[in-house]
Design a protein around this motif. Sequence first.
Motif, PDB file in Angstrom:
ATOM      1  N   PRO A 176       0.828  -1.203   0.040  1.00  0.00           N
ATOM      2  CA  PRO A 176       0.026   0.032  -0.015  1.00  0.00           C
ATOM      3  C   PRO A 176       0.740   1.476  -0.075  1.00  0.00           C
ATOM      4  O   PRO A 176       0.242   2.283  -0.683  1.00  0.00           O
ATOM      5  N   SER A 177       1.936   1.123   0.582  1.00  0.00           N
ATOM      6  CA  SER A 177       2.772   2.506   0.480  1.00  0.00           C
ATOM      7  C   SER A 177       3.442   2.714  -0.775  1.00  0.00           C
ATOM      8  O   SER A 177       3.974   3.920  -0.863  1.00  0.00           O
ATOM      9  N   ASN A 178       3.703   1.664  -1.399  1.00  0.00           N
ATOM     10  CA  ASN A 178       4.544   1.747  -2.927  1.00  0.00           C
ATOM     11  C   ASN A 178       3.731   0.845  -3.898  1.00  0.00           C
ATOM     12  O   ASN A 178       4.218  -0.013  -4.436  1.00  0.00           O
ATOM     13  N   PRO A 179       2.450   1.249  -4.350  1.00  0.00           N
ATOM     14  CA  PRO A 179       1.619   0.129  -5.161  1.00  0.00           C
ATOM     15  C   PRO A 179       2.119  -0.112  -6.577  1.00  0.00           C
ATOM     16  O   PRO A 179       1.891  -1.142  -6.944  1.00  0.00           O
ATOM     17  N   TRP A 180       2.561   0.885  -7.008  1.00  0.00           N
ATOM     18  CA  TRP A 180       2.889   0.876  -8.586  1.00  0.00           C
ATOM     19  C   TRP A 180       4.297   0.884  -9.079  1.00  0.00           C
ATOM     20  O   TRP A 180       4.784   0.527 -10.152  1.00  0.00           O
ATOM     21  N   ASP A 181       5.418   1.198  -8.050  1.00  0.00           N
ATOM     22  CA  ASP A 181       6.920   1.326  -8.306  1.00  0.00           C
ATOM     23  C   ASP A 181       7.566   0.449  -7.601  1.00  0.00           C
ATOM     24  O   ASP A 181       8.691   0.746  -7.469  1.00  0.00           O
ATOM     25  N   ASN A 182       7.164  -0.323  -6.755  1.00  0.00           N
ATOM     26  CA  ASN A 182       8.031  -1.576  -6.225  1.00  0.00           C
ATOM     27  C   ASN A 182       8.673  -2.326  -6.866  1.00  0.00           C
ATOM     28  O   ASN A 182       8.010  -2.624  -8.218  1.00  0.00           O
ATOM     29  N   ASN A 183       9.754  -2.933  -6.591  1.00  0.00           N
ATOM     30  CA  ASN A 183      10.441  -3.821  -7.229  1.00  0.00           C
ATOM     31  C   ASN A 183       9.867  -5.114  -7.721  1.00  0.00           C
ATOM     32  O   ASN A 183      10.351  -5.889  -8.474  1.00  0.00           O
ATOM     33  N   TYR A 184       8.590  -5.425  -7.053  1.00  0.00           N
ATOM     34  CA  TYR A 184       8.247  -6.899  -7.376  1.00  0.00           C
ATOM     35  C   TYR A 184       7.577  -6.929  -8.624  1.00  0.00           C
ATOM     36  O   TYR A 184       7.310  -7.915  -9.207  1.00  0.00           O
ATOM     37  N   TRP A 185       7.070  -5.689  -9.301  1.00  0.00           N
ATOM     38  CA  TRP A 185       6.486  -5.452 -10.576  1.00  0.00           C
ATOM     39  C   TRP A 185       7.495  -6.228 -11.678  1.00  0.00           C
ATOM     40  O   TRP A 185       7.036  -6.918 -12.769  1.00  0.00           O
ATOM     41  N   LYS A 186       8.732  -5.869 -11.470  1.00  0.00           N
ATOM     42  CA  LYS A 186       9.659  -6.419 -12.582  1.00  0.00           C
ATOM     43  C   LYS A 186       9.568  -7.921 -12.524  1.00  0.00           C
ATOM     44  O   LYS A 186       9.637  -8.638 -13.489  1.00  0.00           O
ATOM     45  N   GLU A 187       9.731  -8.429 -11.209  1.00  0.00           N
ATOM     46  CA  GLU A 187       9.743 -10.070 -11.051  1.00  0.00           C
ATOM     47  C   GLU A 187       8.609 -10.599 -11.623  1.00  0.00           C
ATOM     48  O   GLU A 187       8.427 -11.444 -12.459  1.00  0.00           O
ATOM     49  N   ALA A 188       7.259  -9.769 -11.274  1.00  0.00           N
ATOM     50  CA  ALA A 188       5.997 -10.359 -11.735  1.00  0.00           C
ATOM     51  C   ALA A 188       6.033 -10.339 -13.312  1.00  0.00           C
ATOM     52  O   ALA A 188       5.482 -11.296 -13.724  1.00  0.00           O
ATOM     53  N   HIS A 189       6.314  -9.200 -13.842  1.00  0.00           N
ATOM     54  CA  HIS A 189       6.496  -9.178 -15.175  1.00  0.00           C
ATOM     55  C   HIS A 189       7.285 -10.288 -16.047  1.00  0.00           C
ATOM     56  O   HIS A 189       6.745 -10.987 -17.090  1.00  0.00           O
ATOM     57  N   THR A 190       8.422 -10.572 -15.504  1.00  0.00           N
ATOM     58  CA  THR A 190       9.097 -11.697 -15.843  1.00  0.00           C
ATOM     59  C   THR A 190       8.417 -13.106 -15.967  1.00  0.00           C
ATOM     60  O   THR A 190       8.645 -13.713 -16.859  1.00  0.00           O
ATOM     61  N   ALA A 191       7.983 -13.250 -14.797  1.00  0.00           N
ATOM     62  CA  ALA A 191       7.174 -14.455 -14.641  1.00  0.00           C
ATOM     63  C   ALA A 191       6.039 -14.705 -15.528  1.00  0.00           C
ATOM     64  O   ALA A 191       5.671 -15.646 -16.197  1.00  0.00           O
ATOM     65  N   ASN A 192       5.226 -13.441 -15.736  1.00  0.00           N
ATOM     66  CA  ASN A 192       4.105 -13.295 -16.581  1.00  0.00           C
ATOM     67  C   ASN A 192       4.362 -13.540 -18.209  1.00  0.00           C
ATOM     68  O   ASN A 192       3.637 -14.358 -18.816  1.00  0.00           O
ATOM     69  N   GLU A 193       5.602 -13.092 -18.436  1.00  0.00           N
ATOM     70  CA  GLU A 193       5.977 -13.037 -19.782  1.00  0.00           C
ATOM     71  C   GLU A 193       6.523 -14.325 -19.899  1.00  0.00           C
ATOM     72  O   GLU A 193       6.215 -14.974 -21.061  1.00  0.00           O
ATOM     73  N   THR A 194       7.072 -15.068 -19.011  1.00  0.00           N
ATOM     74  CA  THR A 194       7.551 -16.599 -19.256  1.00  0.00           C
ATOM     75  C   THR A 194       6.338 -17.415 -19.638  1.00  0.00           C
ATOM     76  O   THR A 194       6.338 -18.402 -20.398  1.00  0.00           O
ATOM     77  N   ALA A 195       5.214 -17.243 -18.635  1.00  0.00           N
ATOM     78  CA  ALA A 195       4.083 -18.083 -18.820  1.00  0.00           C
ATOM     79  C   ALA A 195       3.137 -17.932 -19.957  1.00  0.00           C
ATOM     80  O   ALA A 195       2.970 -19.000 -20.841  1.00  0.00           O
TER      81      ALA A 195
END
Length: 589
Positions: free
Chosen positions: A216-235
Motif C-alpha cells: 500500500p505504501s508503494n503500489p505501482w513502483d515497487n521492485n516486485y513488478w519487474k519480477e512479476a512481469h518476468t514470470a508472466n511473460e514466461t508463462a
Amino acid sequence: MMKKNKYLIFGILAFFMISSCDTLDIENIYDYNADLVWDDESLVEAYMANVYADVMGNWSATLDQKTQQLSGIHFYLDRVTITNTQYKEWNYETIRLINEAIVNVDAGTLDQEVKDDVIGQAKFLRAYVYFNMVRYHGGVPYITVPQNKDTDDLYVKRNSTAECFDFIIKDLDEAISLLPEQISKSSKEFGKIDGCFAIAFKAKVLLYKASPQFNPSNPWDNNYWKEAHTANETAYTKLKSLGYALTPQYEDIFLVERGPEVVFSVINTYPNKTINWDYGVRPGSESRGPASACPTWEFVKEFPMKDGKLYDDPTGTYHKTDEEFLQSYWENRDPRFDKSIIWNGSVYEVSNKSGNRQYTALGIADVLDDFGVNPAAKTNSTNLDRYSGFFVRKASDLSLLQSEVQQYDIDFIVMRFAEVMLNYAETANETGKSDVALSILKEIRERAGIEAGNDGNYGITATTREQIRAAIVAERNIEFCFEDMRFWNLRRLRMLDVLDGTTKHGVEAIAINPDGSEMAIAVAEEKAANNELTEEDFKYTTLQIPFTGVKVNSVPEKYYFFPIQQEVIDLNSNIEQNVDWGGTFDPTL
C-alpha cells in the motif's frame, strides 16, 4: 464433450473425475490405513483425487454477489468480524493431508517416476492452498511436514507475508521441475496439474505479490513488478508456444470442453459429478426453483457498446443519453453481453424451445420469473428481493430440459489463457511496456467481436499508464463476469471503494402499445404466450434491489486483509491478529 470415468467417494458424496475405468474408494481420507495406501499406485491416485476435490472448487452461481455484477447485498454492515466464520481461510486439515502425501509417497516403494509426479502435484496443491490463505489474511504459519501432536510444537507463529510468498514460489518451482510439461487434453491424465498450469499460477502469485494489496505504501513502483512481469511473460510465451490460444467463439470457452483456452479445469461428469450452475442461473420457470443469482442494472451498463465504448461516451458511434439507453439497452452491445445476459423479451431457446422469448414483466411473465410493481397487473411479485429483471446466460447448457437441469456437468475452468494474457498485460503496463498491454487488450476485444474501428483500436482510447491500468480492470470485469474474479481483482488493486456504499438496481418491463400507452395485461399476456412481444414492445423503469431489507453495501478499508478467527488465537496464543483488527501483525510486505 470429452469425459472420463474414474471417480471416488470422499466423505459422503464428493466426487472428482480424473481418469478412466475403475472406481477407487477411500471412504474417509481423515482415517485410513497408511500401510495400504502409499505402496499402491491406484490408492495413491485416489488419495490425491480427494485432495483435488477439497482444494479446487467448482461452479457456483452466487460468487459474484460480492460485487456489482449480481443482485443481493452481500457485504452488509459487519459481515466480517473476528468471531464469526465469514471470510476465514485457515485450511490446515488439507495442508496436513498434502504434507502426508509428500512424506509418505517419498518413503514408499513406488517407481521414482510415479513418486515425482505425485510429489509435484502435492507441492503445487500446497502452494495453492497457502496462497489462498495469504490473500485472505497475509502471512500464516507455513507448515511443510505432518505435525505430530505428541512430539511437535503445535504453538507455531505466523510466518511473515514475505516468507510465505517465498515458500509458495519455492513449492511451485519444485512442482514445475517434477510435473509433466503439458498434459494433452485427450489424455486420460487430463484433469491433473501439469507444468503449464503451475507456471501460469506462479505468475499469478507474483502478480499478487507486486499488487497494491500487499504494497500500500508503494503500489505501482515497487521492485516486485519487474519480477512479476518476468514470470508472466514466461508463462504467456511458454503456453502460447504449446498451443494455448483464445477460443474463437466466446460462448464455446465454457460449452465446448477442453478447448484451446483451458489451462486447467475440474472435470464434471453426469451422473457421478454434477454441479448446480444451470439450476442456479436459469429463470424459475425453466429450473427446479428460483434463480439464485441475477445480473444488476449497474453491471448491464458496464458492458461496452459494439464499438468498444460505453453508451455515454460522446465519441462513440452508439452514444445514447441515460434515458435513451434505458429504453434500448440491448441494442448494439459488445457481443459478450448477448452471450452472458438474458433480458426481457430476448430470444432464449432453452429446453429445445425454438423461438422462445424470456419475459420478466409482472402479470405477463411466469410468476417464477417476474419482476416489478406494475399496479395494472393486480398481483404482487414474490421476486423483488432476489430478482433484477435479468438472468445469467453465460455457461448455461440450454440443451438441458427443465427436468434435466440438475444434470449440469460442464467442466469448471479454474484458469484460462485469457487470464494469463491479461495478467501479462497488467505487468507489462506497470513496467513500461504499454504497447504489449494494448496489443493484448485488442486481442481480447477482437475475439469478443467488438468492432475494430477506423483506427484498429477496438474502442480503446487509453494511452497513459493509469488509463491502460483502468482499461485492463474494465476488461477483466466483462471478460470474466460471473467467474468469481471481480471482487478479488478489486481487492488486489485496493479498489474496494468502488463497492463501498453502493446500491443495486433492477429493471422493470411494462408492455406498451405502438402509441406508447400501456397495453392491457390480458392482451400482453396472450401475445407473450405466442412469443410475439419483443424488447421494443415494453417501456422500462429502474427499481432498487433488494426491494426491502439491507440495501447498501458496506466494504470497509480493513477488508483488504481479513482477520484471523478468534477461536484460532484462543487455541494458540502465538498467533497474532492483523493490525486492522486489533492485533499487531502487519500482513503487508
